[in-house]
Design a protein around this motif. Structure first.
Motif, PDB file in Angstrom:
ATOM      1  N   PHE A 221       0.850  -1.183   0.000  1.00  6.17           N
ATOM      2  CA  PHE A 221       0.000   0.000   0.000  1.00  6.17           C
ATOM      3  C   PHE A 221       0.891   1.240   0.000  1.00  6.17           C
ATOM      4  CE2 PHE A 221      -2.561  -3.292   1.968  1.00  6.17           C
ATOM      5  CZ  PHE A 221      -3.822  -3.106   1.412  1.00  6.17           C
ATOM      6  N   MET A 222       0.664   2.141  -0.928  1.00  5.71           N
ATOM      7  CA  MET A 222       1.392   3.408  -0.970  1.00  5.71           C
ATOM      8  C   MET A 222       0.477   4.488  -0.416  1.00  5.71           C
ATOM      9  SD  MET A 222       4.481   4.258  -1.827  1.00  5.71           S
ATOM     10  CE  MET A 222       5.003   3.171  -3.158  1.00  5.71           C
ATOM     11  N   VAL A 223       1.005   5.260   0.523  1.00 11.06           N
ATOM     12  CA  VAL A 223       0.178   6.222   1.251  1.00 11.06           C
ATOM     13  C   VAL A 223       0.878   7.567   1.321  1.00 11.06           C
ATOM     14  CG1 VAL A 223      -0.959   6.733   3.447  1.00 11.06           C
ATOM     15  CG2 VAL A 223      -0.799   4.363   2.654  1.00 11.06           C
ATOM     16  N   ASP A 224       0.156   8.641   0.991  1.00 13.15           N
ATOM     17  CA  ASP A 224       0.616   9.997   1.256  1.00 13.15           C
ATOM     18  C   ASP A 224      -0.078  10.461   2.529  1.00 13.15           C
ATOM     19  OD1 ASP A 224       2.130  10.001  -1.004  1.00 13.15           O
ATOM     20  OD2 ASP A 224       0.727  11.180  -2.214  1.00 13.15           O
ATOM     21  N   VAL A 225       0.690  10.940   3.474  1.00 16.59           N
ATOM     22  CA  VAL A 225       0.118  11.308   4.762  1.00 16.59           C
ATOM     23  C   VAL A 225       0.991  12.357   5.419  1.00 16.59           C
ATOM     24  CG1 VAL A 225       1.344   9.477   6.006  1.00 16.59           C
ATOM     25  CG2 VAL A 225      -0.803  10.381   6.945  1.00 16.59           C
ATOM     26  N   SER A 226       0.392  13.142   6.287  1.00 16.73           N
ATOM     27  CA  SER A 226       1.140  14.123   7.067  1.00 16.73           C
ATOM     28  C   SER A 226       1.055  13.762   8.539  1.00 16.73           C
ATOM     29  CB  SER A 226       0.584  15.532   6.846  1.00 16.73           C
ATOM     30  OG  SER A 226       0.860  15.987   5.536  1.00 16.73           O
ATOM     31  N   PHE A 227       2.223  13.760   9.192  1.00 16.68           N
ATOM     32  CA  PHE A 227       2.283  13.524  10.632  1.00 16.68           C
ATOM     33  C   PHE A 227       2.083  14.860  11.347  1.00 16.68           C
ATOM     34  CE2 PHE A 227       4.832  10.110   8.803  1.00 16.68           C
ATOM     35  CZ  PHE A 227       4.312   9.003   9.452  1.00 16.68           C
ATOM     36  N   LYS A 228       1.177  14.884  12.300  1.00 14.97           N
ATOM     37  CA  LYS A 228       0.925  16.113  13.040  1.00 14.97           C
ATOM     38  C   LYS A 228       2.058  16.376  14.022  1.00 14.97           C
ATOM     39  CE  LYS A 228      -3.069  17.551  14.287  1.00 14.97           C
ATOM     40  NZ  LYS A 228      -4.393  17.724  14.913  1.00 14.97           N
ATOM     41  N   VAL A 229       2.467  17.630  14.112  1.00 12.70           N
ATOM     42  CA  VAL A 229       3.483  18.043  15.073  1.00 12.70           C
ATOM     43  C   VAL A 229       2.844  18.862  16.175  1.00 12.70           C
ATOM     44  CG1 VAL A 229       5.641  19.307  15.395  1.00 12.70           C
ATOM     45  CG2 VAL A 229       5.266  17.986  13.303  1.00 12.70           C
ATOM     46  N   ALA A 230       2.260  19.989  15.804  1.00 11.11           N
ATOM     47  CA  ALA A 230       1.548  20.847  16.762  1.00 11.11           C
ATOM     48  C   ALA A 230       0.680  21.814  15.970  1.00 11.11           C
ATOM     49  CB  ALA A 230       2.523  21.613  17.653  1.00 11.11           C
ATOM     50  N   GLY A 231      -0.586  21.954  16.388  1.00 13.03           N
ATOM     51  CA  GLY A 231      -1.477  22.861  15.691  1.00 13.03           C
ATOM     52  C   GLY A 231      -1.589  22.506  14.227  1.00 13.03           C
ATOM     53  N   ARG A 232      -1.254  23.475  13.357  1.00 18.76           N
ATOM     54  CA  ARG A 232      -1.329  23.256  11.912  1.00 18.76           C
ATOM     55  C   ARG A 232      -0.002  22.806  11.324  1.00 18.76           C
ATOM     56  NH1 ARG A 232      -3.554  28.857   9.952  1.00 18.76           N
ATOM     57  NH2 ARG A 232      -3.258  27.910   7.882  1.00 18.76           N
ATOM     58  N   LEU A 233       1.013  22.634  12.160  1.00 15.04           N
ATOM     59  CA  LEU A 233       2.316  22.184  11.670  1.00 15.04           C
ATOM     60  C   LEU A 233       2.311  20.677  11.445  1.00 15.04           C
ATOM     61  CD1 LEU A 233       4.840  24.232  13.850  1.00 15.04           C
ATOM     62  CD2 LEU A 233       4.390  24.501  11.396  1.00 15.04           C
ATOM     63  N   VAL A 234       2.768  20.268  10.267  1.00 11.46           N
ATOM     64  CA  VAL A 234       2.788  18.850   9.917  1.00 11.46           C
ATOM     65  C   VAL A 234       4.092  18.515   9.186  1.00 11.46           C
ATOM     66  CG1 VAL A 234       0.273  18.675   9.745  1.00 11.46           C
ATOM     67  CG2 VAL A 234       1.620  19.238   7.699  1.00 11.46           C
ATOM     68  N   VAL A 235       4.379  17.207   9.080  1.00 13.01           N
ATOM     69  CA  VAL A 235       5.495  16.712   8.279  1.00 13.01           C
ATOM     70  C   VAL A 235       4.921  15.746   7.251  1.00 13.01           C
ATOM     71  CG1 VAL A 235       7.661  15.420   8.260  1.00 13.01           C
ATOM     72  CG2 VAL A 235       7.140  16.933  10.174  1.00 13.01           C
ATOM     73  N   PRO A 236       4.856  16.147   5.978  1.00 17.44           N
ATOM     74  CA  PRO A 236       4.286  15.265   4.946  1.00 17.44           C
ATOM     75  C   PRO A 236       5.312  14.246   4.445  1.00 17.44           C
ATOM     76  CG  PRO A 236       4.829  17.384   3.988  1.00 17.44           C
ATOM     77  CD  PRO A 236       5.162  17.491   5.450  1.00 17.44           C
ATOM     78  N   VAL A 237       4.855  13.016   4.247  1.00 12.65           N
ATOM     79  CA  VAL A 237       5.723  11.959   3.739  1.00 12.65           C
ATOM     80  C   VAL A 237       4.924  11.053   2.801  1.00 12.65           C
ATOM     81  CG1 VAL A 237       7.132  11.913   5.850  1.00 12.65           C
ATOM     82  CG2 VAL A 237       5.223  10.302   5.596  1.00 12.65           C
ATOM     83  N   ARG A 238       5.641  10.214   2.101  1.00 14.26           N
ATOM     84  CA  ARG A 238       5.041   9.111   1.347  1.00 14.26           C
ATOM     85  C   ARG A 238       5.562   7.813   1.963  1.00 14.26           C
ATOM     86  NH1 ARG A 238       4.453   9.391  -4.954  1.00 14.26           N
ATOM     87  NH2 ARG A 238       2.617  10.509  -4.193  1.00 14.26           N
ATOM     88  N   ALA A 239       4.664   6.897   2.284  1.00 15.04           N
ATOM     89  CA  ALA A 239       5.036   5.662   2.967  1.00 15.04           C
ATOM     90  C   ALA A 239       4.485   4.459   2.215  1.00 15.04           C
ATOM     91  CB  ALA A 239       4.500   5.660   4.400  1.00 15.04           C
ATOM     92  N   ARG A 240       5.186   3.342   2.360  1.00 12.15           N
ATOM     93  CA  ARG A 240       4.753   2.089   1.736  1.00 12.15           C
ATOM     94  C   ARG A 240       4.622   1.016   2.812  1.00 12.15           C
ATOM     95  NH1 ARG A 240       7.637  -2.225  -1.004  1.00 12.15           N
ATOM     96  NH2 ARG A 240       9.563  -1.096  -0.573  1.00 12.15           N
ATOM     97  N   PHE A 241       3.480   0.352   2.831  1.00 10.20           N
ATOM     98  CA  PHE A 241       3.205  -0.717   3.790  1.00 10.20           C
ATOM     99  C   PHE A 241       3.307  -2.068   3.087  1.00 10.20           C
ATOM    100  CE2 PHE A 241       1.277   2.987   5.600  1.00 10.20           C
ATOM    101  CZ  PHE A 241       1.301   2.823   6.969  1.00 10.20           C
ATOM    102  N   THR A 242       4.133  -2.963   3.609  1.00  7.16           N
ATOM    103  CA  THR A 242       4.267  -4.304   3.057  1.00  7.16           C
ATOM    104  C   THR A 242       4.282  -5.319   4.190  1.00  7.16           C
ATOM    105  OG1 THR A 242       6.688  -4.156   3.087  1.00  7.16           O
ATOM    106  CG2 THR A 242       5.577  -3.522   1.039  1.00  7.16           C
ATOM    107  N   ALA A 243       4.012  -6.578   3.853  1.00  5.84           N
ATOM    108  CA  ALA A 243       4.025  -7.671   4.825  1.00  5.84           C
ATOM    109  C   ALA A 243       5.034  -8.714   4.359  1.00  5.84           C
ATOM    110  CB  ALA A 243       2.636  -8.286   4.965  1.00  5.84           C
TER     111      ALA A 243
END
Length: 338
Positions: A221-243
């Motif tokens: 699974f390929m996912v674009d997502v942002s990790f919340k830091v504080a308030g409106r501040l985020v860190v956007p990344v692209r992640a891949r989930f495998t088993a």
């Protein structure tokens, strides 16, 4: 990736300000994309992969020389310790003499000494006690239990590709839930729930690829997502989930801050509870890396960062274990949709 967050460019500060944040209740529903059959197929593919009969039993840091670790995998009692050279040793958790719990016995100069009658074990076969194959990958401890797994054994566990420990900051979080390993794996193979179920950690989540899009190589699974830091501040990344094996799901950061970092989720079956219901240990290893010059400061501060990393992962897993437990209850009652 949400256009509000943007994608970090090399050399730039990874934090982004969400310019037009969407309230939780107004984000796009994901239930149509999170098809039960698609998740079930991904789970079946994971279960069909070999494990070599290896099971994660703890974190490398949690077993220093001179200590013992006891765990019951399925119905098999296991004891682990380090010998005089620091090598991981594992074997049956009951003393072969009269069945004393070896997890409660002391280690002296790398030798496990039974506290009932003094039978000493150096890790080799002795008095009917036969060791189990063991492996320490530098982050996690593994034991091979051929009778439990019933598969063709492998020389080593299928350890996911991860950054070198000396170049990373690693932390391990553990939890126990009333479910089976497949419920934990199924939870991780459902990335669509992230921004709905964990809004305190994830926002702007979009699944951009699934195993069904590349069945020939199971790209995960390929996912674009942002990790919340504080308030409106985020860190956007692209992640891949495998088993990579039946009881493991790995999230690789493939783009954005911390590219190359991994989060490994390992599920180990434990002894049932007093009512006979299944129990599963979740061991989550976070191995963070970065090519930024300032990351050397983070490595130096690793002893301070590890508790924060464990606390963050622990909050997520309190929710996700409830999710997995609910899934097991529905399965046990024959009421799981799909």
């Amino acid at each position: 990736m949400s256009p509000a967050a943007g994608r970090p460019r090399p050399g730039r500060v990874p934090l982004r300000l969400r310019r037009a944040p969407v309230p939780w209740e107004r984000q796009a529903p994901t239930w149509r994309e999170a098809k039960p059959g698609l998740i079930a197929d991904a789970l079946k593919r994971a279960q069909a992969r070999p494990s070599g009969n290896w099971y994660v039993i703890g974190a490398s840091r949690d077993l220093p020389p001179g200590r013992t670790l006891g765990v019951t995998v399925g119905s098999t009692e296991v004891v682990a310790w380090r010998d005089g050279e620091g090598k991981l040793r594992t074997g049956p958790g009951a003393c072969p003499h009269l069945g004393a719990p070896l997890r409660d016995s002391p280690v002296r100069c790398g030798t496990l000494v039974c506290h009932w009658h003094g039978l000493a074990l150096d890790g080799g076969p002795f008095a009917g006690w036969e060791p189990y194959p063991a492996f320490d990958d530098g982050v996690l401890l593994w034991v091979r239990l051929d009778r439990v797994g019933g598969e063709t054994p492998s020389e080593r566990p299928y350890v996911p590709v991860r950054p070198r420990v000396r170049d990373a900051v690693e932390a391990v979080c553990t939890g126990v839930g009333g479910c089976e390993p497949e419920d934990v794996v199924a939870n991780r193979l459902d990335p669509w729930h992230g921004a709905w179920f964990h809004p305190y950690s994830f926002v702007d989540l979009t699944v951009t690829g699934t195993p069904a899009d590349s069945p020939e190589d199971d790209g995960g699974f390929m996912v674009d997502v942002s990790f919340k830091v504080a308030g409106r501040l985020v860190v956007p990344v692209r992640a891949r989930f495998t088993a990579p094996e039946p009881r493991t799901v790995v999230m690789h950061i493939v783009e954005g801050e911390g590219a190359g970092s991994v989060v490994e989720t390992h599920a180990t079956p434990l002894a049932p509870d007093e009512r006979g219901r299944p129990r599963t240990a979740v061991t989550e290893a976070l191995v963070a890396a970065s090519d930024r010059r300032g990351f050397a400061v983070a490595r130096a501060a690793a002893p301070l960062l590890r508790p924060l990393m464990r606390a963050s992962a622990g909050r997520l897993w309190r929710d996700d274990l409830a999710y997995a437990e609910r899934r097991w209850e529905l399965r046990a009652a024959g009421r799981l949709p799909g």
